[in-house]
Scaffold this motif. Structure first.
Motif, mmCIF file in Angstrom:
data_model
loop_
_atom_site.group_PDB
_atom_site.id
_atom_site.type_symbol
_atom_site.label_atom_id
_atom_site.label_comp_id
_atom_site.label_asym_id
_atom_site.label_seq_id
_atom_site.Cartn_x
_atom_site.Cartn_y
_atom_site.Cartn_z
ATOM 1 N N ARG A 3 1.914 -16.658 -3.379
ATOM 2 C CA ARG A 3 2.595 -17.575 -4.266
ATOM 3 C C ARG A 3 4.090 -17.340 -4.228
ATOM 4 N N SER A 4 4.845 -18.416 -4.286
ATOM 5 C CA SER A 4 6.288 -18.302 -4.374
ATOM 6 C C SER A 4 6.692 -18.466 -5.829
ATOM 7 N N SER A 5 7.869 -17.929 -6.200
ATOM 8 C CA SER A 5 8.329 -18.027 -7.572
ATOM 9 C C SER A 5 9.436 -19.050 -7.682
ATOM 10 N N LEU A 6 9.586 -19.648 -8.852
ATOM 11 C CA LEU A 6 10.581 -20.676 -9.068
ATOM 12 C C LEU A 6 11.598 -20.135 -10.041
ATOM 13 N N ARG A 7 12.879 -20.192 -9.681
ATOM 14 C CA ARG A 7 13.940 -19.649 -10.513
ATOM 15 C C ARG A 7 14.634 -20.779 -11.242
ATOM 16 N N LEU A 8 14.755 -20.604 -12.548
ATOM 17 C CA LEU A 8 15.395 -21.627 -13.346
ATOM 18 C C LEU A 8 16.854 -21.267 -13.558
ATOM 19 N N GLU A 9 17.743 -22.268 -13.391
ATOM 20 C CA GLU A 9 19.169 -22.033 -13.575
ATOM 21 C C GLU A 9 19.568 -22.461 -14.982
ATOM 22 N N THR A 10 20.513 -21.756 -15.607
ATOM 23 C CA THR A 10 20.980 -22.072 -16.944
ATOM 24 C C THR A 10 21.962 -23.231 -16.882
ATOM 25 N N LEU A 11 21.799 -24.200 -17.771
ATOM 26 C CA LEU A 11 22.690 -25.341 -17.797
ATOM 27 C C LEU A 11 23.949 -24.985 -18.576
ATOM 28 N N PRO A 12 25.113 -25.505 -18.174
ATOM 29 C CA PRO A 12 26.341 -25.207 -18.913
ATOM 30 C C PRO A 12 26.274 -25.770 -20.321
ATOM 31 N N SER A 68 8.093 -28.890 12.179
ATOM 32 C CA SER A 68 7.291 -29.286 11.025
ATOM 33 C C SER A 68 6.033 -28.425 10.950
ATOM 34 N N VAL A 69 5.674 -28.041 9.737
ATOM 35 C CA VAL A 69 4.473 -27.227 9.547
ATOM 36 C C VAL A 69 3.658 -27.779 8.380
ATOM 37 N N ALA A 70 2.363 -27.612 8.467
ATOM 38 C CA ALA A 70 1.477 -28.084 7.407
ATOM 39 C C ALA A 70 1.690 -27.265 6.145
ATOM 40 N N GLN A 71 1.565 -27.921 4.993
ATOM 41 C CA GLN A 71 1.631 -27.217 3.719
ATOM 42 C C GLN A 71 0.214 -26.877 3.286
ATOM 43 N N ARG A 72 0.009 -25.615 2.955
ATOM 44 C CA ARG A 72 -1.298 -25.150 2.509
ATOM 45 C C ARG A 72 -1.128 -24.358 1.221
ATOM 46 N N PRO A 73 -2.137 -24.349 0.340
ATOM 47 C CA PRO A 73 -2.037 -23.595 -0.911
ATOM 48 C C PRO A 73 -1.724 -22.116 -0.645
ATOM 49 N N GLY A 74 -0.711 -21.616 -1.320
ATOM 50 C CA GLY A 74 -0.363 -20.203 -1.197
ATOM 51 C C GLY A 74 0.477 -19.857 0.011
ATOM 52 N N LEU A 75 0.775 -20.828 0.873
ATOM 53 C CA LEU A 75 1.548 -20.536 2.080
ATOM 54 C C LEU A 75 2.981 -20.182 1.687
ATOM 55 N N ARG A 76 3.472 -19.059 2.216
ATOM 56 C CA ARG A 76 4.801 -18.577 1.864
ATOM 57 C C ARG A 76 5.539 -18.165 3.133
ATOM 58 N N PRO A 77 6.201 -19.131 3.794
ATOM 59 C CA PRO A 77 6.929 -18.784 5.015
ATOM 60 C C PRO A 77 8.027 -17.766 4.729
ATOM 61 N N LEU A 169 3.673 -7.565 13.074
ATOM 62 C CA LEU A 169 4.187 -8.332 11.945
ATOM 63 C C LEU A 169 3.084 -8.489 10.905
ATOM 64 N N LEU A 170 3.344 -7.988 9.694
ATOM 65 C CA LEU A 170 2.352 -8.023 8.617
ATOM 66 C C LEU A 170 2.919 -8.764 7.416
ATOM 67 N N ASP A 171 2.287 -9.876 7.079
ATOM 68 C CA ASP A 171 2.684 -10.670 5.908
ATOM 69 C C ASP A 171 1.421 -11.164 5.216
ATOM 70 N N PRO A 172 0.637 -10.230 4.634
ATOM 71 C CA PRO A 172 -0.625 -10.629 4.003
ATOM 72 C C PRO A 172 -0.370 -11.410 2.714
ATOM 73 N N PRO A 173 -1.379 -12.134 2.220
ATOM 74 C CA PRO A 173 -1.257 -12.749 0.898
ATOM 75 C C PRO A 173 -0.915 -11.683 -0.137
ATOM 76 N N PHE A 174 0.055 -11.971 -0.993
ATOM 77 C CA PHE A 174 0.527 -10.959 -1.934
ATOM 78 C C PHE A 174 -0.546 -10.509 -2.924
ATOM 79 N N ASP A 175 -1.529 -11.374 -3.210
ATOM 80 C CA ASP A 175 -2.566 -11.017 -4.174
ATOM 81 C C ASP A 175 -3.824 -10.467 -3.500
ATOM 82 N N SER A 176 -3.709 -10.081 -2.234
ATOM 83 C CA SER A 176 -4.879 -9.600 -1.495
ATOM 84 C C SER A 176 -4.950 -8.076 -1.516
ATOM 85 N N ALA A 177 -6.091 -7.555 -1.060
ATOM 86 C CA ALA A 177 -6.288 -6.107 -0.942
ATOM 87 C C ALA A 177 -6.175 -5.679 0.517
#
Length: 236
Positions: A3-12, A68-77, A169-177
């Protein structure tokens, strides 16, 4: 993939300006032209998410190529900044290297290695949609050094000859074991002077890596991603 995280910016802040007195509010245009409506509709479509994502090759023979790459649930390039830093660490020229990307996803890491001269790059991915996309990218680039394989990346590492790989190169799902088994397999497959790249949601220390015979050579934190370049521990 994770999963990727979304950062919220503060409005002036600041107070709203008072409207001038005795000035009537503007009336909405009840007869909006068809051209204006079409323009607004087009703008909304342009702002909407695209059906497929995109990666950009940072350096090498395919530098600046967008794919171009397919979008898949949980994909985090892997972000561009992190890939650029990784290949700066590796020295840019990977001529003759043998590489294995155990959780290939979009193929960004492995294709970057091939672009920089790697002799053989094995992309292993279990998702059928992503595997099909990787085959298309390989064909588009005429990437003869790239081999796409559907399957278990950890199993592929275990099947590799001991000390046969210059880069893993190792980039496993972050929530995996899968981190520990992947590191264990990678440590056996990587050459004595080779490297293991690891993306994780937290930093791995030399102490945590000791059971695998690995140490941290470089580390970078970018947002929620911890990028590590690891090497085999020198005896003594």
């Amino acid at each position: 993939m994770s999963r990727s995280s979304l950062r919220l910016e503060t409005l002036p802040g600041g107070r709203l300006a008072r409207p001038a007195r005795n000035v009537p509010a503007a009336e909405p245009d009840a007869k909006e032209s068809k051209a204006a409506k079409a323009a607004k509709s087009s703008a909304r479509k342009d702002a909407a998410p695209q059906a497929a994502g995109e990666i950009r090759i940072i350096g090498g023979q395919w530098k600046r190529t967008r794919l171009s790459v397919a979008q898949r649930p949980g994909l985090r390039p892997t972000p561009d900044r992190v890939r650029e830093t990784l290949f700066n660490w590796l020295g840019q020229d990977l001529t003759g290297w043998h590489c294995l990307d155990a959780f290939a996803g979009t193929g960004a890491l492995g294709l970057e290695a091939a672009s920089r001269g790697a002799a053989a790059v094995q992309l292993v991915e279990n998702d059928a949609t992503l595997v099909a996309q990787l085959h298309k990218l390989q064909a588009r680039l005429a990437a003869t050094a790239v081999h796409v394989q559907r399957g278990d990346g950890i199993a592929a590492l275990r099947q590799a000859a001991p000390a046969s790989l210059h880069l893993v190169l190792l980039d496993p799902p972050f929530d995996s074991a899968w981190f520990e088994p992947a590191l264990q397999a990678a440590a056996k497959a990587v050459a004595a002077d080779g490297f293991v790249y690891l993306e994780a949601p937290q930093a791995w220390t030399d102490e945590a890596l000791a059971p695998f015979g690995l140490v941290v050579h470089r580390h970078l934190k970018a947002g929620a991603v911890h990028a590590h370049l690891l090497q085999r521990r020198v005896a003594g």
